[in-house]
Write a protein that holds these residues in place. Structure first.
Motif, PDB file in Angstrom:
ATOM      1  N   THR A 107       0.836  -1.197   0.000  1.00 59.94           N
ATOM      2  CA  THR A 107       0.000   0.000   0.000  1.00 59.94           C
ATOM      3  C   THR A 107       0.875   1.253   0.000  1.00 59.94           C
ATOM      4  OG1 THR A 107      -0.149  -0.142   2.423  1.00 59.94           O
ATOM      5  CG2 THR A 107      -1.952  -1.100   1.148  1.00 59.94           C
ATOM      6  N   ILE A 108       0.481   2.234  -0.804  1.00 60.88           N
ATOM      7  CA  ILE A 108       1.238   3.476  -0.952  1.00 60.88           C
ATOM      8  C   ILE A 108       0.271   4.653  -0.815  1.00 60.88           C
ATOM      9  CG2 ILE A 108       2.768   4.837  -2.431  1.00 60.88           C
ATOM     10  CD1 ILE A 108       3.408   2.212  -3.962  1.00 60.88           C
ATOM     11  N   GLY A 109       0.584   5.581   0.070  1.00 62.76           N
ATOM     12  CA  GLY A 109      -0.240   6.771   0.238  1.00 62.76           C
ATOM     13  C   GLY A 109       0.323   7.937  -0.555  1.00 62.76           C
ATOM     14  N   ALA A 110      -0.537   8.634  -1.281  1.00 62.50           N
ATOM     15  CA  ALA A 110      -0.143   9.849  -2.010  1.00 62.50           C
ATOM     16  C   ALA A 110      -0.769  11.034  -1.289  1.00 62.50           C
ATOM     17  CB  ALA A 110      -0.621   9.786  -3.452  1.00 62.50           C
ATOM     18  N   ILE A 111       0.069  11.881  -0.689  1.00 62.01           N
ATOM     19  CA  ILE A 111      -0.402  12.935   0.212  1.00 62.01           C
ATOM     20  C   ILE A 111      -0.148  14.317  -0.384  1.00 62.01           C
ATOM     21  CG2 ILE A 111      -0.123  13.966   2.502  1.00 62.01           C
ATOM     22  CD1 ILE A 111       0.876  11.155   3.426  1.00 62.01           C
ATOM     23  N   GLU A 112      -1.231  15.062  -0.598  1.00 64.82           N
ATOM     24  CA  GLU A 112      -1.145  16.457  -1.027  1.00 64.82           C
ATOM     25  C   GLU A 112      -1.825  17.333   0.022  1.00 64.82           C
ATOM     26  OE1 GLU A 112       0.501  17.649  -3.483  1.00 64.82           O
ATOM     27  OE2 GLU A 112       0.667  16.109  -5.039  1.00 64.82           O
ATOM     28  N   GLY A 113      -1.455  18.607   0.056  1.00 66.92           N
ATOM     29  CA  GLY A 113      -2.121  19.559   0.951  1.00 66.92           C
ATOM     30  C   GLY A 113      -1.782  19.289   2.400  1.00 66.92           C
ATOM     31  N   PHE A 114      -2.726  18.748   3.144  1.00 61.03           N
ATOM     32  CA  PHE A 114      -2.453  18.466   4.545  1.00 61.03           C
ATOM     33  C   PHE A 114      -2.992  17.100   4.939  1.00 61.03           C
ATOM     34  CE2 PHE A 114      -6.133  21.305   4.144  1.00 61.03           C
ATOM     35  CZ  PHE A 114      -7.154  20.530   4.685  1.00 61.03           C
ATOM     36  N   CYS A 115      -2.359  16.538   5.936  1.00 61.94           N
ATOM     37  CA  CYS A 115      -2.709  15.221   6.462  1.00 61.94           C
ATOM     38  C   CYS A 115      -2.673  15.363   7.979  1.00 61.94           C
ATOM     39  CB  CYS A 115      -1.703  14.188   5.960  1.00 61.94           C
ATOM     40  SG  CYS A 115      -1.964  12.523   6.576  1.00 61.94           S
ATOM     41  N   VAL A 116      -3.847  15.318   8.615  1.00 62.15           N
ATOM     42  CA  VAL A 116      -3.972  15.712  10.011  1.00 62.15           C
ATOM     43  C   VAL A 116      -4.633  14.597  10.835  1.00 62.15           C
ATOM     44  CG1 VAL A 116      -4.975  17.432  11.580  1.00 62.15           C
ATOM     45  CG2 VAL A 116      -4.163  18.139   9.314  1.00 62.15           C
ATOM     46  N   LEU A 137       2.078  17.494   7.595  1.00 63.44           N
ATOM     47  CA  LEU A 137       1.403  16.585   8.519  1.00 63.44           C
ATOM     48  C   LEU A 137       1.219  17.307   9.852  1.00 63.44           C
ATOM     49  CD1 LEU A 137       3.710  13.455   7.997  1.00 63.44           C
ATOM     50  CD2 LEU A 137       1.574  13.892   6.816  1.00 63.44           C
ATOM     51  N   ARG A 138       0.200  16.898  10.612  1.00 61.68           N
ATOM     52  CA  ARG A 138       0.026  17.438  11.960  1.00 61.68           C
ATOM     53  C   ARG A 138      -0.787  16.457  12.786  1.00 61.68           C
ATOM     54  NH1 ARG A 138      -3.183  21.206  14.751  1.00 61.68           N
ATOM     55  NH2 ARG A 138      -4.561  21.515  12.960  1.00 61.68           N
ATOM     56  N   VAL A 139      -0.415  16.325  14.053  1.00 60.62           N
ATOM     57  CA  VAL A 139      -1.105  15.406  14.970  1.00 60.62           C
ATOM     58  C   VAL A 139      -1.693  16.241  16.111  1.00 60.62           C
ATOM     59  CG1 VAL A 139      -0.863  13.329  16.381  1.00 60.62           C
ATOM     60  CG2 VAL A 139       0.596  13.624  14.365  1.00 60.62           C
ATOM     61  N   PRO A 140      -2.953  16.690  15.995  1.00 63.98           N
ATOM     62  CA  PRO A 140      -3.501  17.667  16.942  1.00 63.98           C
ATOM     63  C   PRO A 140      -4.229  17.083  18.150  1.00 63.98           C
ATOM     64  CG  PRO A 140      -5.043  17.361  15.152  1.00 63.98           C
ATOM     65  CD  PRO A 140      -3.864  16.439  14.874  1.00 63.98           C
ATOM     66  N   GLU A 141      -4.274  15.752  18.272  1.00 66.15           N
ATOM     67  CA  GLU A 141      -5.132  15.137  19.288  1.00 66.15           C
ATOM     68  C   GLU A 141      -4.877  15.652  20.702  1.00 66.15           C
ATOM     69  OE1 GLU A 141      -6.081  12.602  15.893  1.00 66.15           O
ATOM     70  OE2 GLU A 141      -4.326  13.697  16.576  1.00 66.15           O
ATOM     71  N   ILE A 142      -3.614  15.712  21.107  1.00 62.74           N
ATOM     72  CA  ILE A 142      -3.320  16.150  22.478  1.00 62.74           C
ATOM     73  C   ILE A 142      -3.780  17.591  22.700  1.00 62.74           C
ATOM     74  CG2 ILE A 142      -1.384  16.849  23.965  1.00 62.74           C
ATOM     75  CD1 ILE A 142      -0.188  14.155  23.631  1.00 62.74           C
ATOM     76  N   ALA A 172       1.391  19.453  19.639  1.00 63.36           N
ATOM     77  CA  ALA A 172       0.227  19.301  18.778  1.00 63.36           C
ATOM     78  C   ALA A 172       0.088  20.385  17.716  1.00 63.36           C
ATOM     79  CB  ALA A 172      -1.041  19.257  19.640  1.00 63.36           C
ATOM     80  N   ASP A 173       0.615  21.573  17.969  1.00 66.63           N
ATOM     81  CA  ASP A 173       0.473  22.668  17.003  1.00 66.63           C
ATOM     82  C   ASP A 173       1.548  22.643  15.923  1.00 66.63           C
ATOM     83  OD1 ASP A 173      -1.716  23.667  18.330  1.00 66.63           O
ATOM     84  OD2 ASP A 173      -0.545  25.009  19.605  1.00 66.63           O
ATOM     85  N   GLN A 174       2.511  21.750  16.072  1.00 70.50           N
ATOM     86  CA  GLN A 174       3.650  21.749  15.157  1.00 70.50           C
ATOM     87  C   GLN A 174       3.296  21.111  13.821  1.00 70.50           C
ATOM     88  OE1 GLN A 174       7.869  20.669  16.342  1.00 70.50           O
ATOM     89  NE2 GLN A 174       7.373  18.848  15.170  1.00 70.50           N
ATOM     90  N   ARG A 175       3.472  21.867  12.763  1.00 61.87           N
ATOM     91  CA  ARG A 175       3.331  21.306  11.415  1.00 61.87           C
ATOM     92  C   ARG A 175       4.623  20.582  11.039  1.00 61.87           C
ATOM     93  NH1 ARG A 175       0.437  25.448   7.181  1.00 61.87           N
ATOM     94  NH2 ARG A 175      -1.630  25.494   8.167  1.00 61.87           N
ATOM     95  N   ILE A 176       4.493  19.411  10.472  1.00 62.13           N
ATOM     96  CA  ILE A 176       5.660  18.662   9.999  1.00 62.13           C
ATOM     97  C   ILE A 176       5.672  18.782   8.484  1.00 62.13           C
ATOM     98  CG2 ILE A 176       6.801  16.419   9.957  1.00 62.13           C
ATOM     99  CD1 ILE A 176       5.087  15.705  12.461  1.00 62.13           C
ATOM    100  N   SER A 177       6.625  19.533   7.971  1.00 64.41           N
ATOM    101  CA  SER A 177       6.705  19.747   6.527  1.00 64.41           C
ATOM    102  C   SER A 177       7.088  18.454   5.817  1.00 64.41           C
ATOM    103  CB  SER A 177       7.743  20.827   6.212  1.00 64.41           C
ATOM    104  OG  SER A 177       9.049  20.345   6.519  1.00 64.41           O
ATOM    105  N   ALA A 178       6.904  18.438   4.503  1.00 56.97           N
ATOM    106  CA  ALA A 178       7.260  17.260   3.718  1.00 56.97           C
ATOM    107  C   ALA A 178       8.752  16.964   3.838  1.00 56.97           C
ATOM    108  CB  ALA A 178       6.870  17.467   2.260  1.00 56.97           C
ATOM    109  N   ASP A 179       9.586  17.997   3.769  1.00 56.22           N
ATOM    110  CA  ASP A 179      11.029  17.783   3.859  1.00 56.22           C
ATOM    111  C   ASP A 179      11.426  17.247   5.229  1.00 56.22           C
ATOM    112  OD1 ASP A 179      11.544  18.554   1.255  1.00 56.22           O
ATOM    113  OD2 ASP A 179      11.888  20.656   1.776  1.00 56.22           O
ATOM    114  N   LYS A 180      10.777  17.768   6.290  1.00 53.77           N
ATOM    115  CA  LYS A 180      11.067  17.281   7.633  1.00 53.77           C
ATOM    116  C   LYS A 180      10.566  15.841   7.796  1.00 53.77           C
ATOM    117  CE  LYS A 180      10.952  20.121  11.080  1.00 53.77           C
ATOM    118  NZ  LYS A 180      10.475  21.056  12.136  1.00 53.77           N
TER     119      LYS A 180
END
Length: 268
Positions: A107-116, A137-142, A172-180
């Motif tokens: 399985t391969i995910g193709a991610i554009e825009g944002f993935c939260v 990417l961002r993980v806002p649950e906490i 939780a507020d930190q955006r993870i860029s594609a390069d990161k």
């Protein structure tokens, strides 16, 4: 009932690639309970499909997914559920990620825009991830007074290690860029903006050219070794989520999110 998910089989070399598109057409692709069910059914539809050896999962052109839909009426009904009913309803998310994780196909995910949030939980249940360079990417649950569940913590841990997992989830507020994300090992490839799907299909074609049985058995072996203790470690995350949902901090986190203000947490 709207169809949020479409499946196109017979793509690529020898027709061994399938494309699953999750697109609600609203630009944010939030995961409502109905969307969770449709995505789970999509994964399960490949159980007896010997003709498909690679599945590419893609979202909309502007968003892979904004995560769980806090505004969906069925989702909002959770606030009034008793614990038993809530626990049953909360199984929709882990059921989704388990279905994709357990697929025999690559399985391969193709991610554009944002993935939260839940979108990240789904993405890390896949074998590979390809991301547009301007996506994040961002993980806002906490930040919402919840915990990261759907058994995604151990999956992230295998990919990026303990400190990065804590960094991604706790901040939780930190955006993870594609390069990161690529630097951390959270995604395997970064593509030009708007071309994540093309890059995912190119990777899929390389995988599809390999002997399907050997590929499937290798995936199974790697997954069983890497994830052998995952269930032991994360079987409680559903109950932790349920527990957190009864807290004042969770109510404050959601109210602050919907009211577009900074939350004030009080550890209760």
């Amino acid at each position: 009932m709207a169809d949020f998910v479409t499946i196109e089989k017979g793509q690529g070399p020898e027709g061994r690639i399938a494309v699953v598109r999750f697109d609600r057409g609203d630009g944010i692709n939030a995961l409502s309970p109905e969307a969770l069910r449709q995505l789970t059914d999509a994964a399960r539809s490949f159980e007896d499909d010997a003709g498909t050896s690679v599945v590419v999962l893609t979202g909309g052109k502007d968003a892979f997914s904004a995560g769980f839909d806090l505004k969906d009426p069925e989702g909002r009904a959770r606030r009034d559920m008793d614990l038993g009913t809530l626990r049953r309803h909360l199984k929709l998310g882990p059921r989704l990620t388990h279905a994709w994780h357990e697929m025999e196909q690559i399985t391969i995910g193709a991610i554009e825009g944002f993935c939260v949030g839940g979108g990240v939980a789904l993405a890390v249940a896949l074998d590979f991830r390809v991301m547009g360079r301007d996506a994040h990417l961002r993980v806002p649950e906490i930040g919402l007074g919840m915990n990261m569940s759907w058994q995604s913590i151990p999956r992230m841990l295998h990919l990026i290690g303990p400190a990065r997992t804590k960094q991604a989830v706790i901040l939780a507020d930190q955006r993870i860029s594609a390069d990161k994300a690529y630097e951390w090992g959270l995604v395997e490839e970064v593509a030009d903006p708007g071309h994540a799907f093309d890059a995912a299909m190119a990777l899929a074609a390389k995988v599809a050219a390999q002997p399907p049985l050997s590929v499937a058995m290798t995936k199974l072996t790697v997954n069983r070794l890497a994830h052998a203790l995952d269930d032991l470690a994360s079987h409680m995350d559903l109950d932790q989520f349920a527990l957190a949902s009864f807290s004042e901090d969770h109510k404050e986190g959601v109210a602050a999110f919907l009211g577009r203000r900074k939350p004030r947490f009080k550890e209760r």
